[in-house]
Design a protein around this motif. Structure first.
Motif, PDB file in Angstrom:
ATOM      1  N   MET A 259       7.092  -9.163 -12.799  1.00 25.28           N
ATOM      2  CA  MET A 259       7.536  -7.894 -12.237  1.00 25.28           C
ATOM      3  C   MET A 259       7.123  -7.859 -10.775  1.00 25.28           C
ATOM      4  O   MET A 259       5.956  -8.052 -10.454  1.00 25.28           O
ATOM      5  N   MET A 260       8.106  -7.610  -9.922  1.00 26.79           N
ATOM      6  CA  MET A 260       7.825  -7.562  -8.489  1.00 26.79           C
ATOM      7  C   MET A 260       8.073  -6.145  -7.988  1.00 26.79           C
ATOM      8  O   MET A 260       9.073  -5.522  -8.348  1.00 26.79           O
ATOM      9  N   THR A 261       7.160  -5.646  -7.185  1.00 28.37           N
ATOM     10  CA  THR A 261       7.315  -4.323  -6.590  1.00 28.37           C
ATOM     11  C   THR A 261       6.956  -4.416  -5.112  1.00 28.37           C
ATOM     12  O   THR A 261       6.457  -5.432  -4.647  1.00 28.37           O
ATOM     13  N   GLY A 262       7.182  -3.335  -4.411  1.00 28.50           N
ATOM     14  CA  GLY A 262       6.802  -3.269  -3.008  1.00 28.50           C
ATOM     15  C   GLY A 262       5.443  -2.622  -2.827  1.00 28.50           C
ATOM     16  O   GLY A 262       5.068  -2.283  -1.705  1.00 28.50           O
ATOM     17  N   TYR A 263       4.687  -2.460  -3.915  1.00 24.92           N
ATOM     18  CA  TYR A 263       3.379  -1.811  -3.840  1.00 24.92           C
ATOM     19  C   TYR A 263       2.274  -2.855  -3.700  1.00 24.92           C
ATOM     20  O   TYR A 263       2.349  -3.926  -4.287  1.00 24.92           O
TER      21      TYR A 263
ATOM     22  N   SER B 221      -1.277   0.973  -7.852  1.00 22.14           N
ATOM     23  CA  SER B 221      -0.300   1.803  -7.146  1.00 22.14           C
ATOM     24  C   SER B 221       1.107   1.585  -7.704  1.00 22.14           C
ATOM     25  O   SER B 221       1.908   2.519  -7.768  1.00 22.14           O
ATOM     26  N   ALA B 222       1.413   0.372  -8.145  1.00 27.69           N
ATOM     27  CA  ALA B 222       2.722   0.101  -8.756  1.00 27.69           C
ATOM     28  C   ALA B 222       2.849   0.840 -10.082  1.00 27.69           C
ATOM     29  O   ALA B 222       3.884   1.443 -10.372  1.00 27.69           O
TER      30      ALA B 222
ATOM     31  N   ALA C  46       3.380   4.551  -9.430  1.00 28.30           N
ATOM     32  CA  ALA C  46       4.739   4.811  -8.966  1.00 28.30           C
ATOM     33  C   ALA C  46       5.732   4.757 -10.133  1.00 28.30           C
ATOM     34  O   ALA C  46       6.630   5.597 -10.227  1.00 28.30           O
ATOM     35  N   LEU C  47       5.581   3.782 -11.030  1.00 28.86           N
ATOM     36  CA  LEU C  47       6.465   3.676 -12.186  1.00 28.86           C
ATOM     37  C   LEU C  47       6.307   4.874 -13.111  1.00 28.86           C
ATOM     38  O   LEU C  47       7.288   5.414 -13.621  1.00 28.86           O
TER      39      LEU C  47
ATOM     40  N   GLU D 174       8.057   7.854 -11.476  1.00 32.61           N
ATOM     41  CA  GLU D 174       9.513   7.718 -11.570  1.00 32.61           C
ATOM     42  C   GLU D 174       9.983   8.005 -12.988  1.00 32.61           C
ATOM     43  O   GLU D 174      10.998   8.669 -13.191  1.00 32.61           O
TER      44      GLU D 174
END
Length: 73
Positions: A12-16, A21-22, A25-26, A29
């Motif tokens: 899993m790739m995120t911009g966090y 923090s990822a 954010a999930l 959302e």
């Protein structure tokens, strides 16, 4: 996915910058999406109209598959 098949590798790739923090954010959302999909609640301005429409359609489909009588569109 891992519950269905342990051999599946998941990346899993995120911009966090951190896992914490990822995850936060999930969760946020998901909360906004569920809130927007609930036809009893006012639409959240944070969730785009098309996403709300899609989620309501998904709820309708799933309730119909379950044979629920409280199906709304």
């Amino acid at each position: 996915m891992k519950k269905q098949d342990e051999s599946i590798e998941v990346v899993m790739m995120t911009g966090y910058p951190t896992i914490a923090s990822a995850v936060q954010a999930l969760k946020e959302e998901l909360r906004l999406s569920l809130q927007a999909a609930d036809p009893r609640r006012a639409p959240s301005p944070d969730v785009p109209m098309m996403e709300r429409k899609f989620l309501r359609g998904e709820i309708h489909t799933l309730r119909a598959r379950l044979g629920r009588s409280d199906v709304t569109s």
